[in-house]
Scaffold this motif. Structure first.
Motif, PDB file in Angstrom:
ATOM      1  N   ASP A  93      33.341 -19.644 -25.784  1.00 46.32           N
ATOM      2  CA  ASP A  93      32.235 -18.687 -25.604  1.00 46.32           C
ATOM      3  C   ASP A  93      32.248 -17.619 -26.696  1.00 46.32           C
ATOM      4  OD1 ASP A  93      31.490 -20.011 -23.303  1.00 46.32           O
ATOM      5  OD2 ASP A  93      32.295 -18.504 -21.919  1.00 46.32           O
TER       6      ASP A  93
ATOM      7  N   ALA B 281      30.135 -22.506 -24.023  1.00 45.07           N
ATOM      8  CA  ALA B 281      31.134 -23.532 -24.330  1.00 45.07           C
ATOM      9  C   ALA B 281      30.511 -24.922 -24.258  1.00 45.07           C
ATOM     10  CB  ALA B 281      32.297 -23.428 -23.344  1.00 45.07           C
TER      11      ALA B 281
ATOM     12  N   ALA C 145      30.633 -25.776 -18.808  1.00 41.65           N
ATOM     13  CA  ALA C 145      30.442 -26.160 -20.203  1.00 41.65           C
ATOM     14  C   ALA C 145      29.255 -27.110 -20.311  1.00 41.65           C
ATOM     15  CB  ALA C 145      31.709 -26.824 -20.754  1.00 41.65           C
TER      16      ALA C 145
ATOM     17  N   GLU D 111      37.289 -22.228 -22.225  1.00 38.08           N
ATOM     18  CA  GLU D 111      35.878 -21.848 -22.119  1.00 38.08           C
ATOM     19  C   GLU D 111      35.665 -20.425 -22.636  1.00 38.08           C
ATOM     20  OE1 GLU D 111      35.481 -24.667 -18.154  1.00 38.08           O
ATOM     21  OE2 GLU D 111      35.359 -22.486 -17.945  1.00 38.08           O
TER      22      GLU D 111
ATOM     23  N   LEU E 277      34.489 -27.351 -14.230  1.00 32.72           N
ATOM     24  CA  LEU E 277      34.354 -26.738 -15.540  1.00 32.72           C
ATOM     25  C   LEU E 277      32.992 -26.063 -15.672  1.00 32.72           C
ATOM     26  CD1 LEU E 277      35.624 -29.800 -17.630  1.00 32.72           C
ATOM     27  CD2 LEU E 277      36.999 -28.073 -16.454  1.00 32.72           C
TER      28      LEU E 277
ATOM     29  N   HIS F  47      41.489 -24.868 -18.741  1.00 26.39           N
ATOM     30  CA  HIS F  47      40.065 -24.972 -19.073  1.00 26.39           C
ATOM     31  C   HIS F  47      39.368 -23.620 -19.066  1.00 26.39           C
ATOM     32  CE1 HIS F  47      38.690 -24.483 -14.882  1.00 26.39           C
ATOM     33  NE2 HIS F  47      39.760 -25.188 -14.536  1.00 26.39           N
ATOM     34  N   ASP F  48      39.767 -22.695 -18.200  1.00 25.31           N
ATOM     35  CA  ASP F  48      39.069 -21.405 -18.179  1.00 25.31           C
ATOM     36  C   ASP F  48      39.333 -20.596 -19.442  1.00 25.31           C
ATOM     37  OD1 ASP F  48      41.752 -20.875 -17.439  1.00 25.31           O
ATOM     38  OD2 ASP F  48      41.165 -19.136 -16.241  1.00 25.31           O
TER      39      ASP F  48
ATOM     40  N   PRO G  64      25.906 -23.087 -20.381  1.00 26.44           N
ATOM     41  CA  PRO G  64      26.784 -24.034 -19.693  1.00 26.44           C
ATOM     42  C   PRO G  64      26.313 -24.320 -18.284  1.00 26.44           C
ATOM     43  CG  PRO G  64      27.793 -21.869 -19.695  1.00 26.44           C
ATOM     44  CD  PRO G  64      26.540 -21.760 -20.522  1.00 26.44           C
TER      45      PRO G  64
ATOM     46  N   TRP H 103      36.632 -27.984 -26.894  1.00 18.59           N
ATOM     47  CA  TRP H 103      35.591 -27.043 -26.505  1.00 18.59           C
ATOM     48  C   TRP H 103      35.089 -26.378 -27.789  1.00 18.59           C
ATOM     49  CZ3 TRP H 103      40.062 -27.805 -23.802  1.00 18.59           C
ATOM     50  CH2 TRP H 103      39.985 -28.017 -22.421  1.00 18.59           C
TER      51      TRP H 103
END
Length: 326
Positions: A96, A20, A60, A92, A58, A88-89, A48, A41
């Motif tokens: 990804d 990410a 990333a 990501e 985070l 955010h997870d 990352p 993202w």
């Protein structure tokens, strides 16, 4: 042959092995509304690293060049008093896997600006904020040439779920909705007195698939959702919270004219849909970070993010392929 082609694409993205990238930016104020604090993202070829942004932790790479072309776009809408980094997870996880993911903080209803959080205007403007985000991503963003405009998805939590239902062609009915609403709040007083004026709601047919987690449900009757046809993955916590009653999301699942992919998360309360909190965030807002005894939020998010990714892979790649064949 079409199913084989979609399966091949799914396999290619599943094995892509991206990381990410993350980039912060501002969508300028215009005739549609004020400036929007935003984040994107993107698939990145660089491994990352841990990044600290305020109370968030985070994984990333900052300002990493976006890898690939014709990327599906997923836009995120946070809940009451939330912020652009709240999921955010999930972002990501999607990046990804080769998605571009964009989020904004809704003006007047964020952790840093609660000035209009209980006014009717916030509910009206939220879907328009997301429309402006999509307009920007497809028109002026650094990734415009890398986005497949035929493959746009939406994720919304709590009030963000409400936002998604409006964008999907729902028409709220606050007057008859089962939402706890104290009279001291301006919007509640207007609803109780039947004085909430008619609103112009923003719909957006560019969004082809929706994931909604514990949505604030102002859609109590069949007519309020009658025109919603997009595929929906719908998540409900067992115990609800923050204005979302445990019974409303299951009721919504039965009302929707197209049966959603429905998930009931046993043992979870409303804020379990937010990622596990850093120690700093838990100290600032413990109510969004504490789960019931024995509930493993980290384990749930591994499953949750995996299932959301699988849904978007299937629906957005299918939308892209189907539109290309026309």
């Amino acid at each position: 042959m079409r199913n084989l082609f979609v399966a091949t694409l799914l396999s290619m993205i599943a094995s892509s092995g991206y990381a990410a990238g993350i980039r912060f930016f501002v969508i300028p104020a215009d005739a549609g509304g004020p400036a929007l604090q935003a984040v994107v993202w993107t698939p990145c070829a660089v491994a990352p690293e841990p990044i600290k942004v305020g109370p968030y932790r985070l994984q990333a790479t900052k300002d990493c060049p976006t890898v690939g072309d014709a990327r599906p776009l997923v836009v995120l809408s946070h809940g009451h008093g939330g912020a652009r980094l709240d999921q955010h997870d999930l972002a990501e996880t999607l990046a990804d896997a080769g998605f571009i993911v964009a989020a904004i903080s809704h003006p007047g209803d964020t952790a840093t600006d609660m000035s209009r959080t209980n006014e009717a205007s916030v509910f009206v403007e939220r879907p328009n904020d997301i429309k402006r985000l999509i307009d920007y991503m497809l028109g002026s963003s650094a990734d415009v040439a890398r986005i497949d405009a035929r493959a746009i998805g939406f994720f919304g939590f709590s009030r963000g779920g409400f936002t998604g239902l409006v964008l999907a062609d729902g028409v709220p009915d606050f007057q008859h909705a089962d939402i706890p609403c104290p009279d001291e709040l301006p919007i509640c007083k207007l609803v109780r007195e039947g004085k909430l004026p008619p609103q112009q709601w923003t719909h957006d047919a560019r969004i082809k698939a929706f994931v909604l987690a514990d949505p604030l449900d102002a859609f109590p009757t069949a007519p309020t959702v009658a025109h919603i046809r997009a595929p929906i993955q719908l998540w409900a916590s067992e115990y609800g919270g923050d204005g979302v009653l445990p019974e409303t999301t299951p009721a919504l699942a039965k009302l929707l004219p197209v049966q959603p992919e429905y998930h009931l998360v046993e043992g979870a309360a409303h804020f379990a849909f937010l990622p596990p909190c850093s120690d700093e965030l838990a100290a600032i807002v413990p109510r969004i970070c504490v789960d019931g005894q024995g509930y493993d939020r980290a384990a749930f998010h591994n499953e949750f993010n995996r299932d959301v990714l699988a849904f978007f892979r299937a629906e957005l790649l299918q939308a892209s392929n189907s539109n290309a064949a026309r």
